[in-house]
Design a protein around this motif. Structure first.
Motif, PDB file in Angstrom:
ATOM      1  N   UNK A 217      45.009 100.651  59.987  1.00 36.01           N
ATOM      2  CA  UNK A 217      44.843  99.204  60.472  1.00 36.01           C
ATOM      3  C   UNK A 217      43.609  98.911  61.126  1.00 36.01           C
ATOM      4  N   UNK A 218      42.782  99.703  61.234  1.00 37.57           N
ATOM      5  CA  UNK A 218      41.587  99.556  61.748  1.00 37.57           C
ATOM      6  C   UNK A 218      40.304  99.409  60.850  1.00 37.57           C
ATOM      7  N   UNK A 219      39.576  98.374  61.351  1.00 37.40           N
ATOM      8  CA  UNK A 219      38.106  98.305  60.678  1.00 37.40           C
ATOM      9  C   UNK A 219      36.988  98.466  61.380  1.00 37.40           C
ATOM     10  N   UNK A 220      36.155  99.148  60.947  1.00 38.13           N
ATOM     11  CA  UNK A 220      35.219  99.665  61.825  1.00 38.13           C
ATOM     12  C   UNK A 220      33.574  99.149  61.285  1.00 38.13           C
ATOM     13  N   UNK A 221      33.009  98.693  62.212  1.00 36.99           N
ATOM     14  CA  UNK A 221      31.660  98.128  61.730  1.00 36.99           C
ATOM     15  C   UNK A 221      30.561  98.456  62.623  1.00 36.99           C
TER      16      UNK A 221
ATOM     17  N   UNK B 139      35.724  91.798  67.562  1.00 40.15           N
ATOM     18  CA  UNK B 139      35.732  93.187  68.288  1.00 40.15           C
ATOM     19  C   UNK B 139      35.809  92.913  69.734  1.00 40.15           C
ATOM     20  N   UNK B 140      35.758  91.857  70.275  1.00 42.15           N
ATOM     21  CA  UNK B 140      35.869  91.612  71.925  1.00 42.15           C
ATOM     22  C   UNK B 140      37.085  91.602  72.204  1.00 42.15           C
TER      23      UNK B 140
ATOM     24  N   UNK C  39      35.067  96.517  74.343  1.00 42.01           N
ATOM     25  CA  UNK C  39      35.077  96.446  72.850  1.00 42.01           C
ATOM     26  C   UNK C  39      35.448  98.296  72.828  1.00 42.01           C
ATOM     27  N   UNK C  40      36.024  98.447  71.566  1.00 38.08           N
ATOM     28  CA  UNK C  40      36.459  99.988  71.207  1.00 38.08           C
ATOM     29  C   UNK C  40      35.333 100.498  70.492  1.00 38.08           C
TER      30      UNK C  40
ATOM     31  N   UNK D 169      38.234  95.178  63.702  1.00 37.63           N
ATOM     32  CA  UNK D 169      39.728  94.572  63.505  1.00 37.63           C
ATOM     33  C   UNK D 169      40.752  95.689  63.804  1.00 37.63           C
ATOM     34  N   UNK D 170      41.480  95.379  64.628  1.00 33.93           N
ATOM     35  CA  UNK D 170      42.519  96.395  65.160  1.00 33.93           C
ATOM     36  C   UNK D 170      42.293  96.571  66.807  1.00 33.93           C
ATOM     37  N   UNK D 171      41.467  95.953  67.432  1.00 33.80           N
ATOM     38  CA  UNK D 171      40.992  96.125  68.900  1.00 33.80           C
ATOM     39  C   UNK D 171      42.078  96.117  69.640  1.00 33.80           C
TER      40      UNK D 171
END
Length: 384
Positions: free
Chosen positions: A56-60, A321-322, A331-332, A370-372
Motif C-alpha cells: 500500500x506504500x509508494x516511495x519516490x 508525503x507531508x 515525512x517517512x 503514498x501511505x504516509x
C-alpha cells in the motif's frame, strides 16, 4: 490352530490405521498475521519483506530542483510568433493542387498549394509587354542619338526619345514589382496563371484551411496555412498584479503540464506586457520554452513557476508525503527495504503539487509519497 498372534496383529494394524486417519484429518494451524517487528529506535517502523502493508506504500526519490519563488501561475502553451508564419493568398484564385497536410514537416520555399489565378497571368503578361516596349524605346533612342550626331534631327527630338525610353523603363519596373509582390520566388512564365503558395520558413504545418477547388481571396479573415517551428514554443502566463515584481524579463521559469505530471520544462521570461488587461486585471507575460522533444502542444494548459535568482537547488518531494502535526511537518523516509523513519522537515516553499525542503531530507532520499498516514497510524499504535 493358534489364533492369538493373528488377532494381535489385526488389532495393531487397526490402531495404526486409525492414528494415521486422525493425524491426516487434523486442521492446519492458523497462519499468524504479519506485523511490523518491534524497533528499539523511536520513530522507526520495521516490516518483514512479505508484510501486506508494503503493497500500500509508494516511495519516490527526492530529487534536487531549482526553488520557485511563489505558487505556480496559470498559463497556456502557444506558438512562438517569431517562428510562426500565417499564410494568406495575395491574389484571388481557385485551388487546383494541395501538397501539404496538417502535421507535415516542410522546408523553407516548399510548395504548399497551387492556385489558378488569372490576375497572376495578367501581371506576367504586363511585364513581358513592358519589357518589349522598353526594348523598342531603347532602340529608338539609339537611332535618335546617331541622327542627332549627324545633325539630321533637332535636339528636341532626341530629348523626346530619351523621355520615352525612361518612361518605358519605369513601366518595366512597375510591372516587375507587381509580379514580384504576387510571386516573390519568381519563375512565372508569360501567359502562366498558376500561383504557387510556398512556405517562407521551415517547420510543421499546424493548420490547413484549404480544400480542392476552393475559391480564395486576399481579404480572407483566416490564414490558409499556419507553419510553425514546434521545437520553439511560448507559454502565455496571466500574472496577477501582486506577482508583477517577481515576473521580469530574463527570469528563469519552470513549466508543468498535466500530461506529464512527473516532468517539468525549463523556460525563460522573454516578454512582459506593458499594460494590464482591463477585463481580467492580469498582465500577460511570455515564457520561451525548449520543445525539441515535441511533448508540448499549442493550447495545452500549464502551470509556470518563476524560479528564484539563486542557483541553489533543494530536495523536491510530493506534497502527499507531508504529515502536518501542529506547526511541524514530517515525512517517512525509507532507510532500507522495510525500514521507515519518521523525520521532521523544514520547508522552503510549498506549492500545490510539491514541497522544497530546507532540512530533514537530502537529495536521493526515498520518501513515502503514498501511505504516509498508514505508517503514522502504525507508529502511533506500536508506541502505546
Amino acid at each position: 490352530m493358534n489364533r492369538k498372534p493373528l488377532v494381535i496383529a489385526l488389532a495393531v494394524a487397526a490402531i495404526a490405521a486409525g492414528a494415521w486417519y486422525f493425524h491426516s484429518a487434523a486442521p492446519e494451524a492458523p497462519t499468524e498475521p504479519v506485523v511490523q517487528r518491534p524497533s528499539a529506535e523511536p520513530g522507526v517502523l520495521r516490516y518483514p519483506t512479505a508484510a501486506p502493508q508494503l503493497s500500500q506504500l509508494k516511495v519516490d526519490r527526492a530529487e534536487l530542483a531549482p526553488v520557485p519563488m511563489d505558487e505556480p501561475l496559470a498559463a497556456r502553451v502557444a506558438y512562438d510568433e517569431n517562428a510562426t508564419a500565417r499564410l494568406f493568398a495575395p491574389i484571388a484564385g481557385r485551388v487546383v493542387e494541395i501538397h501539404a497536410n496538417i502535421g507535415d514537416s516542410v522546408k523553407a520555399g516548399e510548395v504548399l498549394a497551387v492556385l489558378d489565378a488569372p490576375e497572376l497571368g495578367t501581371a506576367a503578361a504586363d511585364l513581358a509587354k513592358a519589357q518589349a516596349d522598353a526594348q523598342q524605346k531603347k532602340s529608338a533612342l539609339e537611332r535618335a542619338r546617331s541622327l542627332f550626331q549627324a545633325e539630321v534631327i533637332a535636339r528636341r527630338d532626341l530629348e523626346t526619345a530619351q523621355s520615352e525610353a525612361r518612361q518605358a523603363d519605369a513601366e518595366v519596373e512597375r510591372a516587375r514589382l507587381r509580379l514580384a509582390n504576387l510571386s516573390p520566388v519568381g519563375g512565372v512564365a508569360a501567359g502562366s496563371q498558376r500561383y504557387q503558395l510556398r512556405a517562407p520558413i521551415a517547420g510543421v504545418v499546424a493548420t490547413r484551411r484549404i480544400n480542392p477547388a476552393m475559391e480564395v481571396r486576399p481579404d480572407s479573415d483566416e490564414p490558409l496555412f499556419v507553419v510553425t517551428d514546434m521545437s520553439r514554443l511560448s507559454v502565455i502566463v496571466d500574472v496577477p498584479e501582486r506577482d508583477l515584481p517577481i515576473v521580469t524579463v530574463g527570469k528563469s521559469a519552470q513549466v508543468e503540464v498535466s500530461a506529464y505530471p512527473q516532468r517539468s520544462f525549463a523556460g525563460k521570461v522573454v516578454h512582459v506586457a506593458p499594460t494590464l488587461d482591463p477585463q481580467t486585471r492580469r498582465i500577460q507575460a511570455r515564457v520561451a520554452v525548449d520543445n525539441r522533444d515535441g511533448l508540448l502542444k499549442p493550447e495545452m494548459y500549464a502551470k509556470v513557476g518563476i524560479l528564484a535568482d539563486s542557483k541553489e537547488e533543494l530536495p523536491k518531494i510530493p506534497t502527499g508525503a507531508l504529515l502536518v502535526e501542529g506547526v511541524k511537518n514530517y515525512v517517512f523516509v525509507e532507510r532500507e527495504p522495510g525500514v521507515f523513519e519518521k523525520r521532521e522537515v523544514t520547508l522552503a516553499v510549498q506549492t500545490r503539487s510539491h514541497a522544497y525542503v530546507w532540512s530533514g531530507v537530502k537529495g536521493g532520499d526515498k520518501v513515502v509519497s503514498t501511505g504516509a498516514l498508514l505508517l503514522n497510524a502504525e507508529l502511533a499504535s506500536s508506541s502505546r
